[in-house]
Each structure stands twice: as C-alpha cells, then as structure tokens.
Motif scaffolding. Structure first.
Motif, PDB file in Angstrom:
ATOM      1  N   GLN A  21      -6.522  -6.992  -4.462  1.00 39.60           N
ATOM      2  CA  GLN A  21      -6.450  -5.544  -4.250  1.00 39.60           C
ATOM      3  C   GLN A  21      -7.037  -4.785  -5.439  1.00 39.60           C
ATOM      4  O   GLN A  21      -7.779  -3.822  -5.267  1.00 39.60           O
ATOM      5  CB  GLN A  21      -5.003  -5.101  -4.037  1.00 39.60           C
ATOM      6  N   TYR A  59      -5.658   8.160   0.342  1.00 37.99           N
ATOM      7  CA  TYR A  59      -5.838   6.751   0.690  1.00 37.99           C
ATOM      8  C   TYR A  59      -6.906   6.124  -0.207  1.00 37.99           C
ATOM      9  O   TYR A  59      -6.716   5.028  -0.739  1.00 37.99           O
ATOM     10  CB  TYR A  59      -6.226   6.594   2.160  1.00 37.99           C
ATOM     11  N   GLN A  62      -5.509   5.587  -3.671  1.00 38.07           N
ATOM     12  CA  GLN A  62      -4.597   4.440  -3.701  1.00 38.07           C
ATOM     13  C   GLN A  62      -5.367   3.126  -3.596  1.00 38.07           C
ATOM     14  O   GLN A  62      -5.037   2.154  -4.285  1.00 38.07           O
ATOM     15  CB  GLN A  62      -3.567   4.549  -2.578  1.00 38.07           C
ATOM     16  N   LEU A  63      -6.385   3.095  -2.764  1.00 35.84           N
ATOM     17  CA  LEU A  63      -7.214   1.905  -2.623  1.00 35.84           C
ATOM     18  C   LEU A  63      -7.893   1.574  -3.950  1.00 35.84           C
ATOM     19  O   LEU A  63      -7.858   0.433  -4.411  1.00 35.84           O
ATOM     20  CB  LEU A  63      -8.265   2.121  -1.528  1.00 35.84           C
ATOM     21  N   ARG A  68      -3.404  -0.356  -2.098  1.00 33.75           N
ATOM     22  CA  ARG A  68      -3.590  -0.461  -0.650  1.00 33.75           C
ATOM     23  C   ARG A  68      -4.117  -1.838  -0.302  1.00 33.75           C
ATOM     24  O   ARG A  68      -4.795  -2.476  -1.099  1.00 33.75           O
ATOM     25  CB  ARG A  68      -4.584   0.581  -0.148  1.00 33.75           C
TER      26      ARG A  68
END
Length: 100
Positions: A21, A59, A62-63, A68
């Motif tokens: 991740q 998003y 966070q990625l 994520r």
C-alpha cells in the motif's frame, strides 16, 4: 510459548500488505506530480473516464499515504488518468522494498 509459523506468516503478510500500500501510494503521488497535477486535477480526469468511480480528493490523499487498499480496476483507472502504464503504479522500487 512455542513458535507458531502460522502466526509468524500472518504478521509477515500484514507487513507485506502495508508495504505494498505504501509503495503504490508513493508511485501514484510521484506519477501525479510528474504530470503536474493536483489531487483535484486527478479526480477530474477520473470523472471523465468513469463517472461512478467513487474517488474524491480525500480518497486520493489516503491512497497516496498508504491508507487505502485499491482494487486492480481502481489502479487501472488511475494509471489511465495519469497516462502511465499500470506497471509504473504497482512496481516496487527494488526487490528489497518488500523484505521483512
């Protein structure tokens, strides 16, 4: 307490998952910055390609920060929006990146 290989392997898999991740997020950020895009610009490009992708600036943030776990489809859409090959998004910097 005896050594339990299943617990040890579970910890390793969790560590590996977290490193993947982190690495994917770093690659997305690097590709986005290389393209001269803000997170908002990337979201706008994603909206053109897929109106129901469900990704917003939060998003993407966070990625990029490794928080994520995107699907392969999500990564493909991001690679398309950044105009880079999918392999650039998922590759590790080196083989040692994934070592425990």
């Amino acid at each position: 307490m005896d050594f339990n290989p299943y617990v040890a392997s579970g910890k390793y898999l969790f560590y590996l998952w977290m490193e993947i991740q982190r690495c994917v997020g770093k690659n997305v950020r690097n590709a986005r910055l290389a393209a001269g895009l803000s997170q908002w610009d990337l979201v706008a490009r994603l909206e053109v390609r897929s109106h129901d992708h469900g990704m917003d600036q939060a998003y993407i943030s966070q990625l990029e920060n490794g928080r994520r776990n995107p699907t392969l489809t999500t990564l493909w859409l991001i690679a398309q929006a950044l105009e880079v090959p999918l392999t650039q998004i998922v590759q590790s910097e080196s083989k040692s990146d994934m070592a425990p």
